[in-house]
Structures are given as C-alpha cells and as structure tokens.
Write a protein that holds these residues in place. Structure first.
Motif, PDB file in Angstrom:
ATOM      1  N   ARG A 116     -44.052 101.581 -21.618  1.00 40.07           N
ATOM      2  CA  ARG A 116     -42.783 101.868 -20.977  1.00 40.07           C
ATOM      3  C   ARG A 116     -42.749 101.251 -19.575  1.00 40.07           C
ATOM      4  NH1 ARG A 116     -42.684 106.092 -24.606  1.00 40.07           N
ATOM      5  NH2 ARG A 116     -40.568 106.659 -25.287  1.00 40.07           N
ATOM      6  N   MET A 117     -41.549 100.859 -19.166  1.00 37.98           N
ATOM      7  CA  MET A 117     -41.365 100.217 -17.870  1.00 37.98           C
ATOM      8  C   MET A 117     -40.522 101.086 -16.945  1.00 37.98           C
ATOM      9  SD  MET A 117     -40.305  96.316 -18.877  1.00 37.98           S
ATOM     10  CE  MET A 117     -41.327  95.283 -19.943  1.00 37.98           C
ATOM     11  N   THR A 118     -40.748 100.915 -15.656  1.00 39.13           N
ATOM     12  CA  THR A 118     -39.821 101.448 -14.670  1.00 39.13           C
ATOM     13  C   THR A 118     -38.677 100.429 -14.554  1.00 39.13           C
ATOM     14  OG1 THR A 118     -40.838 100.295 -12.804  1.00 39.13           O
ATOM     15  CG2 THR A 118     -41.739 102.469 -13.398  1.00 39.13           C
ATOM     16  N   PRO A 119     -37.544 100.818 -13.972  1.00 38.77           N
ATOM     17  CA  PRO A 119     -36.478  99.837 -13.777  1.00 38.77           C
ATOM     18  C   PRO A 119     -36.921  98.616 -12.984  1.00 38.77           C
ATOM     19  CG  PRO A 119     -35.566 102.029 -13.573  1.00 38.77           C
ATOM     20  CD  PRO A 119     -37.073 102.191 -13.697  1.00 38.77           C
ATOM     21  N   ASP A 120     -37.712  98.797 -11.936  1.00 34.80           N
ATOM     22  CA  ASP A 120     -38.173  97.645 -11.155  1.00 34.80           C
ATOM     23  C   ASP A 120     -39.036  96.719 -11.999  1.00 34.80           C
ATOM     24  OD1 ASP A 120     -36.822  98.492  -8.911  1.00 34.80           O
ATOM     25  OD2 ASP A 120     -38.576  99.426  -7.977  1.00 34.80           O
TER      26      ASP A 120
END
Length: 201
Positions: A8-12
């Motif tokens: 999973r990724m953060t928005p940044d």
C-alpha cells in the motif's frame, strides 16, 4: 509501463510513482487502480460532454479565483484514497507542481458504462466526505439528464435536471451549466423523444 506496487502507498508515494506511468491511476485503500475508463476508452459522447463542461466553466470562471481542472488533478477522499473526477472546480490560489486539488468546490462525473455504478455508489459517498466540496454533478450521456448533489446545513439534497432546456445554477462557484451547452454536438438514441414533456429541475 511499471506494474502497481504490491504494498500500500501513501498519497505522496503514489504521486511519485504515478509520474513514471503511461496511464492515470486512482488510489483506493492505498492501492493504485487503473482508472476504469482508460481500460475501455472513453466514448465520443463522454469526451464531448467533458470538453463542453470544461469550456463552459472556463469561460465563466475566468478572473474569479475559481477554475476547472481535468482528470489529471486528483482529489483526496480519504487517508489513502485519491480519485480523479472528469471535471473539478477548485477555488484556491494556483500552486505549481501539485497533483491534487486543495479546495475543490465542485466535482463532475460524466457517465460511462464501465464506471456508472462506481460513480453513483462508492465514489459518490467518498466525495461527500470532502470538507470543501459543495456540489457533486453526475451527467448522463445516453440522454440529456443530470443529477446534482448539493450540500446544505443538514446534509446533501438531490436535484434532477432533464431536457436540453434545463439550467443548473451553481452559486457555490458563481456559474451555471445549461444542458444545451453540456450536450452540444451530442446525439441520442431513438428512445429519447425531445418533444416529450420534461420534468422541471
């Protein structure tokens, strides 16, 4: 084209990753998801309606501090969620080199067979959570009809607009959209009768 990361990724992290992709993605629960219309292609009906909406809003909003954006600009709908509406109106100072809206007031989704169900359910509820959004407009392409969700003191009210004579007033951004402008250049199937009485919006 790089494949979406397994984690999973953060928005940044997502925006840094998106820069190296050939197609647009959205971030859903931290996972990059190919924007649905990119898989099947947008119809000419969808494309023309989108262009018409942007053109009308751009003309009306020049010099107002608000401006329309395309699906290149994302809206954050959760801690790990980013969506890309077909059209969005932001009312905030223009910031260079940013990829998401800061103070969106209006989002517009133009119907597509591959996305209509998502637009009307999950994405709609996500948009409603955004603190600065005041209007959510869903535009049909098989007939001249639009649904407007407008925020009020107690929640969201729904307004329906039918027929090319209908006018959507949007005082929240200082503009209006006529269905005749939205559907300029579009044609509809034989099931739509332009002479039939249309309900008032």
């Amino acid at each position: 084209m790089a494949e979406p990361a397994g984690r999973r990724m953060t928005p940044d992290e997502f925006f840094a990753w998106q820069l190296h992709q050939d197609e647009r993605y959205e971030l859903v629960d931290g996972i990059p998801i190919l924007r649905h219309r990119m898989m099947t292609g947008s119809s000419t009906q969808h494309d023309q309606a989108t262009v018409n909406i942007i053109a009308s809003l751009h003309t009306q909003l020049r010099g107002s501090g608000c401006r329309p954006t395309t699906a290149d600009i994302a809206i954050r709908t959760g801690i790990r969620d980013l969506r890309r509406p077909d059209v969005m109106v932001e009312c905030a100072e223009l910031v260079r080199d940013t990829y998401e809206a800061r103070e969106p007031r209006l989002v517009v989704e133009v119907a597509s067979p591959s996305t209509s169900a998502v637009d009307r359910t999950r994405k709609l509820e996500e948009y409603k959570r955004h603190p600065t959004l005041r209007c959510i407009l869903l535009v049909e392409t098989v007939l001249p009809q639009a649904l407007l969700y407008r925020r009020n003191d107690v929640g969201w009210a729904i307004e329906t607009f039918d027929g090319l004579a209908a006018i959507i007033d949007l005082p929240e951004i200082g503009a209006r959209l006529t269905l005749s402008d939205i559907y300029d250049g579009l044609t509809f199937g034989p099931h739509w009768d332009p002479a039939a009485p249309q309900p008032e919006g």
